[in-house]
Design an enzyme around this catalytic site. Sequence first.
Site, PDB file in Angstrom:
ATOM      1  N   CYS A 114       0.846  -1.185   0.000  1.00 47.46           N
ATOM      2  CA  CYS A 114       0.000   0.000   0.000  1.00 47.46           C
ATOM      3  C   CYS A 114       0.883   1.236   0.000  1.00 47.46           C
ATOM      4  CB  CYS A 114      -0.919  -0.024   1.231  1.00 47.46           C
ATOM      5  SG  CYS A 114      -2.008   1.375   1.299  1.00 47.46           S
ATOM      6  N   THR A 171     -31.213   1.998   6.010  1.00 50.00           N
ATOM      7  CA  THR A 171     -31.544   2.215   4.601  1.00 50.00           C
ATOM      8  C   THR A 171     -30.815   1.176   3.769  1.00 50.00           C
ATOM      9  OG1 THR A 171     -29.703   3.720   4.354  1.00 50.00           O
ATOM     10  CG2 THR A 171     -31.822   4.706   4.812  1.00 50.00           C
ATOM     11  N   THR A 176     -30.943  -3.808   8.763  1.00 48.13           N
ATOM     12  CA  THR A 176     -29.813  -4.380   8.025  1.00 48.13           C
ATOM     13  C   THR A 176     -28.942  -5.260   8.907  1.00 48.13           C
ATOM     14  OG1 THR A 176     -28.505  -2.417   8.501  1.00 48.13           O
ATOM     15  CG2 THR A 176     -29.684  -2.439   6.428  1.00 48.13           C
TER      16      THR A 176
END
Lengths: 825, 538
Positions: B187, B435, B444
């Site tokens: 990275c 949502t 969820t």
Amino acid sequence: MVKLLLAHQKAKAVGPQDSEDQATRGHSYQCSLQQKMEKMARVTTALGSNTISGCTMFCHLDAPANAISVCRDAAQVVVAGRNIFKIYALEEEQFVEKLNLRVGRKPSLNFSCADVMWHQMDENLLATAATNGAVVTWNLGKPSRNKQDQLFTEHKRTVNKVCFHPTEVYMLLSGSQDGYMKCFDLRKKGSASTFSGQSESVRDVQFSIRDYFTFAASFENGNVQLWDIRRPDRYERMFTAHNGPVFCCDWHPEDRGWLATGGRDKMVKVWDITTNRAKEIHCVQTIASVARVKWRPERKYHLATCSMMVDHNIYVWDVRRPFIPFATFEEHKDVTTGIVWRHLHDPGFLLSGSKDSTLYQHKFKDASRPVDKANPEGLCFGLFGDLAFAAKESLISGGGDSNRKPYGGGGDRRYPIFFFKKPDLTEQFAHVSSALSVFETDLESSRMDWFVKTARRYLLSGKPFGELCDHNAKVAKELNRPQVATTWTMLRIMYSDPGSLTTATGISKGGSIPLMNSFNMKEIAAGGLGSEGRLDRAKGETRQDSTHLDPGNSLLNNNDENEETEGSEGPADYLFGDAELEDDDLYPMENENATAEEAEYILPQEAFPLRHEIMDNPSVPEHLQDKVDSPHVSGNEAETVCLTPIKSFSLISISQPLYESHLPASFFSPVVREMLQHYAEAGDVQMAVSVLIVLGDRIRKEVDEVTQEHWYTSYIDLLQRFKLWNVSNEVIKLSTSSAINCLNQTSTTLHINCSNCKRPMSNKGWICDRCHQCASICAVCHHVVKGLFVWCQGCSHGGHLEHIMNWLKSSSHCPAGCGHLCEYT
Amino acid sequence: MDVSEGAGMWDGLGSRDIRSREMSMENISQEVLRRAEKIGPISKDVLQPLRSSVRSPDDLNWMLARLLMLSRRCPYADVRDKCLSVLQNVQDIGVQIPRTLGHGPSRFIPEKEILQVSKVNDKTQAIFEDTFAALGRLDNISLVMGFHPQYLESFLRTQHYLLQMDGPLSLHCRHYIGIMAAARHQCSYLVNLHVNDFLQVGGDSKWLNGLEGAPQKLQHLGELNKILAHRPWLVTKAHIKQLLKAEEHSWSLAELIHAVVLLTHYHSLASFTFGCGISPEIHCDGGHIFQPPSVSNYCACDIANGNGTPDEIQGKHALTDAPCEVEALMEKMKLLQECQEEMATRFEREKTESMLVAAAEEEDSVPTRDVSRHFEDTSYGYKDFSRRGEHVPTFRAQDYSWEDHGYSLVNRLYPDVGQLLDEKFQITYNLTYNTMAMHQDVDTSMLRRAIWNYIHCMFGIRYDDYDYGEINQLLDRSFKVYIKTVVCSPEKITKRMYDSFWREFKHSEKVHVNLLLMEARMQAELLYALRAITGYMT
């Protein structure tokens, strides 16, 4: 101030005295039920009255245990874990495996137990909480190998805890990770009611032993809820018990209102829930998160705990004395996962299961008692030198004042303040009593001012020897350190040859010699020098007396009388008393008068004509005769006529020839060496090193290198701690030891960056070879700085020392205009 | 290479007081203009790009790059505007000014969407201001995490504590361990960031030549780093013993805990960085360019990751079947809630199935040289848990959990960090806005749990009370590929993969997924490391 609580306690067995308590606490709450419950309790007592005996013993399990539970008659124990589910019989000296409930070739996850409970009413009934979320009941009365009775899979997550109702046979309660508690009726296939903990994981559920309808549940978010079994819609009461998960809770077996909880925050708390708000009445701090807590039967204030991580021991606490466990069981090699008291009414046996795959029975008599090993006294210094001392009250009162005096009087600079800690109510109740004394230090006296001042003002080189000595003596004297001052003077006298001494004293106004001498004896006597000290004493005496005899100076006489009261008394005492007088006797007196006396001293010193010495010393030989007589004279003057003259004669007869032959300086070396060692050991390494430097070659050979080096390093270290960099550097420079000298040679490199391009400068001087600009330009006058250059470490701008100083008087921003608020230290 | 060495004049910009910001902005602009005028329009030619390789706070190019960064990233509008105008003035003088490369903080998410967040959300703005005041910069990771301010706050607090506050390891060691960990996944973003910080706190630049340049003690950590990053289930008591055994270069327990937390933090942060396609910082290498746009348009990182040009079209090609995908998922969730099946053997199936999910293209891309020198044994990578031949016992979550065991151990040896991590895990696990794409009021929790447990499953951690069949129901194949790539070999993530899962979900939701991936991975690694340490201690 350090508060040291040291609890000591007569471990008085707390008997079943709580029946009264109960009567007084009696609530009218569900009277009939309570009566029923108490009757039940009594019934179990009767059942368990057959005496339990046994010893500390253990057996190996095949796998780590997660929980254990005992049968009502205390004869069998069930052990449950991920890979184990067995029943053992408790025999006199061993565990005997009775039954393996884990059957089948590939046991399902239903056998992997997080918790197990044996019904206290029905010997054949067991319940387990499975890690997969199932609640299983087992019927030992079943004829088949598989004893599984019923299976409830209503929970969605791991079930952490199952609990049978203490008196109701068919009622089983479970608490799960999914945040629900379910109450099962074993006669039905399914839960009778569900209690929601608002999506927080339930860690423990416990039916109240005394209140029929109540149960407590502890949660992962730190809350504890109390529920009424008839009202599943909402909890009766909720309070936050711990910071972080509450792993366990346990009702007090006798006191209806008490609930103990243990949490990840390493605390066990005892709550009184009879009041409107749950009140924390006891708190025990442990060293690791608390995994289980169980009240000890028949002992109102005792409970046992074990931890979930790191700590493998089981502790039994008296909640009134929370700082030290009452008893400890240290047998397990890995964390203890389950503890249970063997019988409801027998406090003598504890069973425990552990991750190390063993099952133990601990006999309480075999427990170790940390109190026995605990130190009954504690001592601690505070930040500012205060001293706190705590001890058993009995120890202190037994000793009385005489015992304490040394603490108070030991340091003449400390003023003791005694006070007894007001005994806490709970402590008193538990017979814990200790006393705490705090000795406060007088800030003024403990300061090291004298050290700093001395270090700054001492002269170590650069002048003739005698002058250095005199100067240092004066410094010491002004700082009220007469012993040191006298030492310096003596050194001067010892090592200056008579000729140079004269000139030296002639130059300095050190006319205080007679005065000094008068002190000399006190100091030496106090310093405790050995036999050699006597020589000096004698010498001092002769000398002083010679001044008295000196007829040539009337001026002197006047002054002399002034101090004679001091001077002649001193020597007389010390010489003829021939005893080592302790500092205490001598110094306090001096200290008291110090300020008053100082004025007296100084004046005569200044006025004192130095000619006295001049006349005295060159003519030493002629005065010898007088000196022989001197004891008589002094004897006349002082009131010590009666003192044995023989002794003083002998002394003088020794000193006489020595003095006559102009004592070589080396003669004193052993004395001085001892003196140095004395100072160094007494903690005044400053004196040792200073003398070492000033005397230089005169003494260096006498003290071995290693010791010297040691002194030097300690002194330098001290100086640096006081940030006396210049002095420390001077000392390093003046030292003759190579090991010390080289300290100056290390880390002398100064890395600098170019103020233009911020890259490190190579050693080419003022020009940065990267950006080809003059790097060290004064930000104020814009000229190259040669010589003292000061710069800000924040923005690396700077300039001539004086320019920057002037600039900073008017502005705190960087003169280079970089906007940095420069700081110079 | 240093970002703010000796650059005291930039400090005032972080102030909350608009006056002092104005003042230091004034100072900066004067300084910049002064230098710009000195150079004048002459230097329009070859000289400029050459100079840009030499970096120092006084270098004009460095300053310009920083101004450019501020003009885009500073949370204060006044500073942004002023920086822009200063740059404009410089350009008017005739000096070349830099322009940004890449596509905002993330290559996957449109810049507009990210920057909009702070304008709408006061809390995010406040956190940004705090960070800016503390660090003098606002890194791209924080900007992307700004979608979820609640989490960002906890994340920054933890990171700040790990890097700046009291701890057993010295500051430069902390950054170096960060470099080691990030380098394990190649990275370059994190490596560059921490190389700067490492030098700034007085680290020895020799260490940066490779692990051989670092002290023995840190070299010993290399092995643990390697195993933790790729196959944490292989960490044993013996590894810990090796590090702790009493000798000259040994570690203390407290230091080791600190190091382990740092390693796992940066392994998982590397996952996030790749998973969200974080682009290089504007003022760092590869974040800006002085050449005019027409000359070339390349970015080192893009090349390294094999996606040179953004293909916007690709994401749209299948939008037609999008809505039904979400609905199908919700339907499944509802179904699962209703019927509970037995789940005893599902874990085994899921475990084997997770092996079949190939983590992206298997071809081994050669890591960029710059980063690879920070770690050794480049061939060592993720290998599927429980291949035939290797028998590693399954890790039972019930026997060693973060809440019960891990927390206590960490908090005991490295006070407060256990608490911080605990909060961070909890926030991540419980974060929800109810949502899903365009639907409101959806629970969820089931989906989040499936993702979390799927990651733990890939590392061989099993929950007895979880039905692993749910994972197959809820996570479709492209999502699984994405998860597995991000968690196991994040360097292979491409924009195509990011775009192809959950096509109709919002970017903020995809970042949310990445947070879950990151924290679940960190917890899995931590659990293995801590279990080994506990084993050593008992």
